[in-house]
Scaffold this motif. Structure first.
Motif, PDB file in Angstrom:
ATOM      1  N   ALA A  56       0.837  -1.212   0.000  1.00 35.29           N
ATOM      2  CA  ALA A  56       0.000   0.000   0.000  1.00 35.29           C
ATOM      3  C   ALA A  56       0.866   1.254   0.000  1.00 35.29           C
ATOM      4  N   VAL A  57       0.444   2.215  -0.789  1.00 38.23           N
ATOM      5  CA  VAL A  57       1.184   3.480  -0.909  1.00 38.23           C
ATOM      6  C   VAL A  57       1.374   4.139   0.453  1.00 38.23           C
ATOM      7  N   GLN A  58       0.352   4.085   1.303  1.00 39.33           N
ATOM      8  CA  GLN A  58       0.463   4.686   2.631  1.00 39.33           C
ATOM      9  C   GLN A  58       1.589   4.021   3.431  1.00 39.33           C
ATOM     10  N   ASP A  59       1.697   2.700   3.299  1.00 38.74           N
ATOM     11  CA  ASP A  59       2.754   1.991   4.025  1.00 38.74           C
ATOM     12  C   ASP A  59       4.134   2.375   3.497  1.00 38.74           C
ATOM     13  N   ILE A  60       4.238   2.489   2.183  1.00 41.91           N
ATOM     14  CA  ILE A  60       5.521   2.916   1.607  1.00 41.91           C
ATOM     15  C   ILE A  60       5.841   4.337   2.069  1.00 41.91           C
ATOM     16  N   GLY A  61       4.843   5.181   2.127  1.00 43.53           N
ATOM     17  CA  GLY A  61       5.045   6.550   2.609  1.00 43.53           C
ATOM     18  C   GLY A  61       5.582   6.568   4.030  1.00 43.53           C
ATOM     19  N   ARG A  62       5.025   5.733   4.892  1.00 39.89           N
ATOM     20  CA  ARG A  62       5.502   5.657   6.275  1.00 39.89           C
ATOM     21  C   ARG A  62       6.947   5.148   6.322  1.00 39.89           C
ATOM     22  N   MET A  63       7.266   4.199   5.443  1.00 40.68           N
ATOM     23  CA  MET A  63       8.643   3.682   5.388  1.00 40.68           C
ATOM     24  C   MET A  63       9.617   4.777   4.960  1.00 40.68           C
ATOM     25  N   VAL A  64       9.211   5.560   3.981  1.00 40.80           N
ATOM     26  CA  VAL A  64      10.062   6.658   3.507  1.00 40.80           C
ATOM     27  C   VAL A  64      10.279   7.669   4.627  1.00 40.80           C
ATOM     28  N   VAL A  65       9.208   8.032   5.315  1.00 37.91           N
ATOM     29  CA  VAL A  65       9.319   8.991   6.423  1.00 37.91           C
ATOM     30  C   VAL A  65      10.244   8.441   7.507  1.00 37.91           C
ATOM     31  N   HIS A  66      10.103   7.180   7.836  1.00 33.44           N
ATOM     32  CA  HIS A  66      10.970   6.572   8.853  1.00 33.44           C
ATOM     33  C   HIS A  66      12.437   6.613   8.411  1.00 33.44           C
ATOM     34  N   ALA A  67      12.699   6.200   7.181  1.00 32.98           N
ATOM     35  CA  ALA A  67      14.080   6.195   6.674  1.00 32.98           C
ATOM     36  C   ALA A  67      14.657   7.604   6.672  1.00 32.98           C
ATOM     37  N   GLN A  68      13.847   8.576   6.303  1.00 31.91           N
ATOM     38  CA  GLN A  68      14.316   9.964   6.273  1.00 31.91           C
ATOM     39  C   GLN A  68      14.605  10.478   7.679  1.00 31.91           C
ATOM     40  N   ARG A  69      13.779  10.118   8.648  1.00 30.96           N
ATOM     41  CA  ARG A  69      14.015  10.540  10.039  1.00 30.96           C
ATOM     42  C   ARG A  69      15.310   9.946  10.584  1.00 30.96           C
ATOM     43  N   VAL A  70      15.542   8.665  10.286  1.00 35.92           N
ATOM     44  CA  VAL A  70      16.790   8.029  10.725  1.00 35.92           C
ATOM     45  C   VAL A  70      17.982   8.733  10.086  1.00 35.92           C
ATOM     46  N   ALA A  71      17.861   9.038   8.800  1.00 31.78           N
ATOM     47  CA  ALA A  71      18.940   9.730   8.091  1.00 31.78           C
ATOM     48  C   ALA A  71      19.190  11.113   8.687  1.00 31.78           C
ATOM     49  N   CYS A  72      18.120  11.813   9.036  1.00 31.63           N
ATOM     50  CA  CYS A  72      18.262  13.146   9.648  1.00 31.63           C
ATOM     51  C   CYS A  72      18.965  13.063  10.996  1.00 31.63           C
ATOM     52  N   GLU A  73      18.612  12.079  11.800  1.00 31.42           N
ATOM     53  CA  GLU A  73      19.266  11.906  13.102  1.00 31.42           C
ATOM     54  C   GLU A  73      20.761  11.655  12.913  1.00 31.42           C
ATOM     55  N   GLN A  74      21.088  10.823  11.927  1.00 32.20           N
ATOM     56  CA  GLN A  74      22.496  10.538  11.659  1.00 32.20           C
ATOM     57  C   GLN A  74      23.229  11.795  11.204  1.00 32.20           C
ATOM     58  N   ALA A  75      22.627  12.552  10.295  1.00 32.00           N
ATOM     59  CA  ALA A  75      23.259  13.777   9.802  1.00 32.00           C
ATOM     60  C   ALA A  75      23.415  14.789  10.930  1.00 32.00           C
ATOM     61  N   ARG A  76      22.378  14.943  11.739  1.00 36.44           N
ATOM     62  CA  ARG A  76      22.425  15.890  12.857  1.00 36.44           C
ATOM     63  C   ARG A  76      23.551  15.526  13.827  1.00 36.44           C
ATOM     64  N   GLY A  77      23.693  14.232  14.101  1.00 40.56           N
ATOM     65  CA  GLY A  77      24.769  13.781  14.980  1.00 40.56           C
ATOM     66  C   GLY A  77      26.142  14.088  14.399  1.00 40.56           C
ATOM     67  N   SER A  78      26.286  13.893  13.107  1.00 40.61           N
ATOM     68  CA  SER A  78      27.569  14.188  12.454  1.00 40.61           C
ATOM     69  C   SER A  78      27.889  15.675  12.511  1.00 40.61           C
ATOM     70  N   VAL A  79      26.885  16.498  12.260  1.00 35.15           N
ATOM     71  CA  VAL A  79      27.093  17.954  12.303  1.00 35.15           C
ATOM     72  C   VAL A  79      27.460  18.396  13.720  1.00 35.15           C
ATOM     73  N   THR A  80      26.752  17.880  14.700  1.00 32.30           N
ATOM     74  CA  THR A  80      27.051  18.217  16.099  1.00 32.30           C
ATOM     75  C   THR A  80      28.478  17.848  16.451  1.00 32.30           C
ATOM     76  N   GLU A  81      28.896  16.674  16.028  1.00 37.27           N
ATOM     77  CA  GLU A  81      30.255  16.217  16.326  1.00 37.27           C
ATOM     78  C   GLU A  81      31.294  17.100  15.651  1.00 37.27           C
ATOM     79  N   LEU A  82      31.050  17.480  14.408  1.00 37.11           N
ATOM     80  CA  LEU A  82      31.990  18.359  13.705  1.00 37.11           C
ATOM     81  C   LEU A  82      32.100  19.718  14.399  1.00 37.11           C
ATOM     82  N   ARG A  83      30.973  20.254  14.827  1.00 35.34           N
ATOM     83  CA  ARG A  83      30.964  21.589  15.438  1.00 35.34           C
ATOM     84  C   ARG A  83      31.397  21.572  16.900  1.00 35.34           C
ATOM     85  N   ARG A  84      31.473  20.390  17.500  1.00 36.29           N
ATOM     86  CA  ARG A  84      31.855  20.286  18.914  1.00 36.29           C
ATOM     87  C   ARG A  84      33.222  20.931  19.165  1.00 36.29           C
TER      88      ARG A  84
END
Length: 109
Positions: A60-88
């Protein structure tokens, strides 16, 4: 501002510029459904890459949409952590803080 303080501030500004160049290259990666959905974001969380496996045909498209949102949130957390570490390097440097406060104080005179 003394010549030593000005030189130190100049070097700190160079270091900050180098760090911001590194931040611009940061990418975060996230996935969902055992890797059937993968997302890549830049340092600001903007989606720059998306992979959806053909094995998800019929899901179902809705399920794929939720998967995309989840993957994007995980990616954002990873990027945010990397940026924080660089700026530390700058945010936890007491000398940097002292220089910025001193420069601000002298600028107010």
């Amino acid at each position: 501002m003394s010549a030593d303080a000005e030189a130190a501030l100049t070097e700190l500004m160079r270091q900050a510029a180098r760090i911001e160049e590194e931040v611009a290259r940061v990418r975060g990666h996230g996935e969902a459904a055992q890797g059937a959905v993968r997302a890549e974001v830049d340092a600001t969380g903007v989606l720059v890459g998306l992979y959806i496996a053909e094995t998800l045909q019929g899901v179902a498209v809705q399920d794929i949409g939720r998967m995309v949102v989840h993957a994007q949130r995980v990616a954002c957390e990873q990027a945010r952590g990397s940026v924080t570490e660089l700026r530390r390097v700058l945010t936890e440097n007491p000398y940097a803080a002292a220089l910025f406060h001193r420069a601000a104080a002298e600028g107010m005179r």
